[in-house]
Structure formats: structure tokens, C-alpha cells
Design a protein around this motif. Structure first.
Motif, PDB file in Angstrom:
ATOM      1  N   UNK A 157       0.847  -1.193   0.000  1.00 17.82           N
ATOM      2  CA  UNK A 157       0.000   0.000   0.000  1.00 17.82           C
ATOM      3  C   UNK A 157       0.881   1.242   0.000  1.00 17.82           C
ATOM      4  N   UNK A 158       0.528   2.204  -0.856  1.00 13.50           N
ATOM      5  CA  UNK A 158       1.190   3.510  -0.914  1.00 13.50           C
ATOM      6  C   UNK A 158       0.106   4.568  -0.787  1.00 13.50           C
ATOM      7  N   UNK A 159       0.201   5.414   0.206  1.00 13.53           N
ATOM      8  CA  UNK A 159      -0.823   6.433   0.390  1.00 13.53           C
ATOM      9  C   UNK A 159      -0.252   7.696   1.016  1.00 13.53           C
ATOM     10  N   UNK A 160      -0.692   8.846   0.504  1.00  7.01           N
ATOM     11  CA  UNK A 160      -0.322  10.132   1.083  1.00  7.01           C
ATOM     12  C   UNK A 160       1.102  10.576   0.831  1.00  7.01           C
ATOM     13  N   UNK A 161       1.770   9.969  -0.160  1.00  3.46           N
ATOM     14  CA  UNK A 161       3.150  10.350  -0.472  1.00  3.46           C
ATOM     15  C   UNK A 161       3.175  11.480  -1.500  1.00  3.46           C
ATOM     16  N   UNK A 162       4.226  12.311  -1.462  1.00  2.00           N
ATOM     17  CA  UNK A 162       4.260  13.496  -2.311  1.00  2.00           C
ATOM     18  C   UNK A 162       5.635  13.729  -2.937  1.00  2.00           C
ATOM     19  N   UNK A 163       5.623  14.072  -4.220  1.00  2.00           N
ATOM     20  CA  UNK A 163       6.826  14.564  -4.909  1.00  2.00           C
ATOM     21  C   UNK A 163       6.673  16.076  -5.017  1.00  2.00           C
ATOM     22  N   UNK A 164       7.457  16.816  -4.254  1.00  2.00           N
ATOM     23  CA  UNK A 164       7.201  18.238  -4.065  1.00  2.00           C
ATOM     24  C   UNK A 164       8.170  19.158  -4.806  1.00  2.00           C
ATOM     25  N   UNK A 165       9.111  18.609  -5.566  1.00  2.00           N
ATOM     26  CA  UNK A 165       9.991  19.457  -6.361  1.00  2.00           C
ATOM     27  C   UNK A 165       9.227  20.175  -7.464  1.00  2.00           C
ATOM     28  N   UNK A 166       9.919  21.096  -8.157  1.00  2.00           N
ATOM     29  CA  UNK A 166       9.278  21.826  -9.250  1.00  2.00           C
ATOM     30  C   UNK A 166      10.260  21.990 -10.398  1.00  2.00           C
ATOM     31  N   UNK A 167       9.777  21.718 -11.607  1.00  2.00           N
ATOM     32  CA  UNK A 167      10.595  21.916 -12.792  1.00  2.00           C
ATOM     33  C   UNK A 167      10.926  20.658 -13.543  1.00  2.00           C
ATOM     34  N   UNK A 168      10.561  19.480 -12.970  1.00  2.00           N
ATOM     35  CA  UNK A 168      10.724  18.185 -13.643  1.00  2.00           C
ATOM     36  C   UNK A 168      12.193  17.851 -13.886  1.00  2.00           C
ATOM     37  N   UNK A 169      12.448  16.971 -14.856  1.00  2.00           N
ATOM     38  CA  UNK A 169      13.794  16.477 -15.138  1.00  2.00           C
ATOM     39  C   UNK A 169      13.922  16.255 -16.649  1.00  2.00           C
ATOM     40  N   UNK A 170      14.847  16.955 -17.305  1.00  2.00           N
ATOM     41  CA  UNK A 170      15.753  17.975 -16.781  1.00  2.00           C
ATOM     42  C   UNK A 170      14.986  19.211 -16.312  1.00  2.00           C
TER      43      UNK A 170
END
Length: 394
Positions: free
Chosen positions: A289-302
Motif C-alpha cells: 500500500x502507498x498512500x499520502x506520499x508526495x513529490x514536491x519538487x518543481x521543474x521536472x527532469x531535466x
């Protein structure tokens, strides 16, 4: 922002990531013949070690002398078959035990010492759940194994106190001892964490191997996770390619998969991969189970001009060349990414990678800027569209 321009921008920059997806830092150069801790491999050490396949056979983890703990993790409705090498290691005959029967005897120093010594490690902290507040990161010594098993018996929480990473293994870190001349592709140590909780780990500011891995960082050897809970872990909030608030993995032996079985990942926060992150690594995730996780960076890759980069893979972030991801019997819900892939970000730079999602549920995973059409919560670039038999994506 419209999805198409962002995807084009990502695609144009993917080739630049190929180098980091295929090998990482170079193999350590030849060094003087010495066996002192942290030294380069001696001539005798440079011979390829005998194969030590697998990560430990199946077995019942808690010692028969202790009553089973109530420890609910993973997806109880998941029924994906678990192969033998992905099951919990039998710890009924431990190599060493942390604690002498009381909570006070279970200390950070005891955990650090036990992990450094290696072997099968259990805990004796009394009959009730206990939280061990880690004052230092526990680090695997590469010569001490080949197995390192950490079994909390369903009662133990290791807490980074929001200040530090909890567990570290790196076969290419000279400070932990080089044991072969090919540190990026060796079959040991074989790390297993099972029946345990990792909480409030934090690797922010640690740039080793590119950073990431708020609770656990692994490079080399093999690692598996069984019946384990990760909650409230975090790593740096910005960066185009770092990630893994719970677990960051690089350079697994012969690209064999990292097994994640019957485990739970909650409320992790990082630039990318609020739970899992890797470069050039294959995964098999079963009944989790995966819940409530966040990727909070901005601008993507590259990273787009004027941004620090990141923000992809709310729960899972995978990058590299040829690798596979298999997810079965798993629930991924209510995760989010500021950029792409609210649930999963998968980029195979050379378009050879594949992903299968079987009998799983993905729902309410918000992708802030882009995702692959027809696959809610997923951004995917690989050999072909993901296969999703028996799964529900919404």
C-alpha cells in the motif's frame, strides 16, 4: 500548462540521464595492497567472490518463544503469489539480538553496533511496542554478512527523529570497506528489513551518491523489504533526479529486482518519489500500500529554466535504461506529484524498460502537470505501454 509541451521537453532531455542510469560512479581504481578499514581492494580481494544467490530462504520471522505481535501492514486483499526468495527470512536462530528484555536496553547505539556487525538481527525490548530514537545512522559494513537481516518482530519502530537517515548500505563507499573490484555489481551484502517500522527518517542535505533515501539508502548488493511500514520519512525537497523518501536504491546485482512485499508507505515527502526511487534498478512490488506520499519538487527532469527541478513520481520514481517494474496486488492511492506521475513516474532513457501492473488499484493520484494519456496517475516512457491486467486506474 498543456501536457504536450512538457512531455516534449522531458523527452528532449532524457538522453542526458542515460549515464546515471547505467552505472553510477566508476569502479574504484587499483590501490595499495591493504586490508585496513576503508581501503581499496587488495589483489587478493579483487578475485570475484563465490556466488551467493538469493536473499535468504522463506521462514517464520518471529522466534517461536515469543507471542506474535499485532502488526498490520500491506494490502490484506492482495493475493499476488510471493516467490520464495521474496519471503521473510527465518530469524528463529539470530546471530545477535538488540536489547536484553526491556525498552531501555534497546538503544540507538545497540542498533548501530548490530548492523555494523551484520548477520541476522532481532530485538528483545519487552512485550510491548517500542520506538528506538536513532542518534546516528546505522551503516552496513560490506565485509560483514553476506546477509544482514533486521527483524523488528512487529514491535519495533526505528525513528530518525526528523533529523537523519536511519539505515545505509553502499558497496562503493570506501568508508564501509570495499570487498570486490566491481563494487557496482556484486551480490553481497544482502540486506533484508522485515516486520519493522521506519519513521521520520530525513536525508535532507546528504548528497552522497546524489542524495535521497530518507529512511534507507542502498547502493549495490541486494535489498528486499517484507512486512515493513514506512511513515513520515523525507529527503531533499528539490532536485531533478534525487528521490525516495522511504527507500532509494542504485546498482543492484545483475539488475535483479528489489522485492517489496506486504509493506506500507505513508506520508513520505521528497523532490521525487515520495516512497521509492531508483536509477537503473528493477522492482517487484507485491501486496503493498502507498498512500499520502508526495513529490514536491518543481521543474521536472531535466529542470526547466529558472526551477530547481523535481516534482515527479508521487509514490514511485524510476529512471534509467533497461529495467523492469512489476506491481501486483497493490493499492496506490491519494499520492501526488507537482509535475508528472502522481502515482508512478517511469522513464527508460533507451526505451527498453517495461512495466506491468496486475490486479492492483490506483486512484486519486494527482499529477500536477502531465501524465500519460489513458493511464491516470502514471507518466511512462518505455518499450511499450504499461500492461495493466485486472487493475483499476482512476
Amino acid at each position: 500548462m498543456r501536457a504536450t509541451p512538457v512531455v516534449v521537453l522531458l523527452t528532449a532531455g532524457l538522453v542526458a540521464l542515460a549515464a546515471c542510469g547505467t552505472g553510477g560512479p566508476a569502479t574504484p581504481a587499483a590501490a595499495p595492497a591493504t586490508t585496513s578499514p576503508g581501503a581499496s581492494p587488495s589483489t587478493a580481494q579483487q578475485a570475484t567472490p563465490a556466488a551467493r544467490t538469493g536473499l535468504g530462504g522463506p521462514g517464520v520471522s518471529p522466534s517461536p518463544s515469543r507471542r506474535p505481535a499485532v502488526f498490520r501492514v500491506g494490502n490484506p486483499d492482495g493475493d499476488a503469489p510471493v516467490p520464495a526468495e521474496a519471503r521473510a527470512v527465518d530469524t528463529s536462530k539470530p546471530t545477535r539480538t538488540v536489547g536484553t528484555g526491556t525498552p531501555a536496553s534497546c538503544t540507538s547505539a545497540a542498533v548501530v553496533k548490530a548492523v555494523a556487525a551484520g548477520g541476522i538481527i532481532t530485538f528483545d525490548c519487552g512485550p510491548d511496542p517500542v520506538t528506538i530514537r536513532m542518534a546516528a545512522t546505522a551503516k552496513v559494513r560490506n565485509a560483514n554478512g553476506p546477509r544482514v537481516v533486521l527483524d523488528g518482530g512487529g514491535r519495533v519502530t526505528l525513528s530518525g527523529q526528523g533529523k537523519r537517515r536511519i539505515l545505509y548500505m553502499n558497496t562503493c563507499d570506501a568508508k564501509q570497506g570495499w570487498t570486490t573490484s566491481h563494487c557496482q555489481n556484486q551480490d553481497h551484502p544482502q540486506l533484508t528489513v522485515q516486520n519493522i517500522t521506519f519513521a521520520d527518517g530525513n536525508s535532507t542535505g546528504d548528497t552522497t551518491e546524489g542524495g535521497g533515501g530518507g529512511a534507507i539508502f542502498v547502493r549495490g548488493g541486494r535489498v528486499k523489504v517484507v512486512n515493513t511500514r514506512f511513515v513520515g520519512n523525507r529527503c531533499d525537497r528539490t532536485g531533478p533526479d534525487l528521490g525516495g523518501a522511504a527507500l532509494r536504491v542504485l546498482s543492484q546485482y545483475e539488475n535483479r529486482p528489489v522485492y517489496v512485499v506486504n509493506s506500507t508507505f505513508e506520508n513520505g515527502t521528497c523532490a521525487n518519489g515520495g516512497a521509492l526511487s531508483s536509477i537503473g534498478v528493477s522492482w517487484t512490488v507485491l501486496n503493498s500500500v502507498f498512500t499520502g506520499n508526495q513529490a514536491v519538487g518543481r521543474g521536472a527532469n531535466p529542470a526547466k529554466a529558472g526551477t530547481p527541478g523535481g516534482g515527479s513520481g508521487g509514490a514511485i520514481y524510476c529512471d534509467g535504461d533497461r529495467f523492469t517494474v512489476r506491481i501486483a496486488g497493490t493499492v496506490i492511492r491519494d499520492n501526488r506529484a507537482n509535475e508528472g506521475g502522481g502515482a508512478i513516474f517511469f522513464v527508460s532513457n533507451d526505451r527498453t524498460g517495461t512495466m506491468t501492473i496486475e490486479d492492483s488499484t490506483l486512484r486519486r493520484n494527482r499529477s500536477g502537470q502531465f501524465e500519460t494519456s489513458g493511464y491516470p496517475g502514471i507518466f511512462f516512457l518505455g518499450a511499450r505501454n504499461p500492461s495493466t491486467p485486472g487493475s483499476h486506474l482512476s
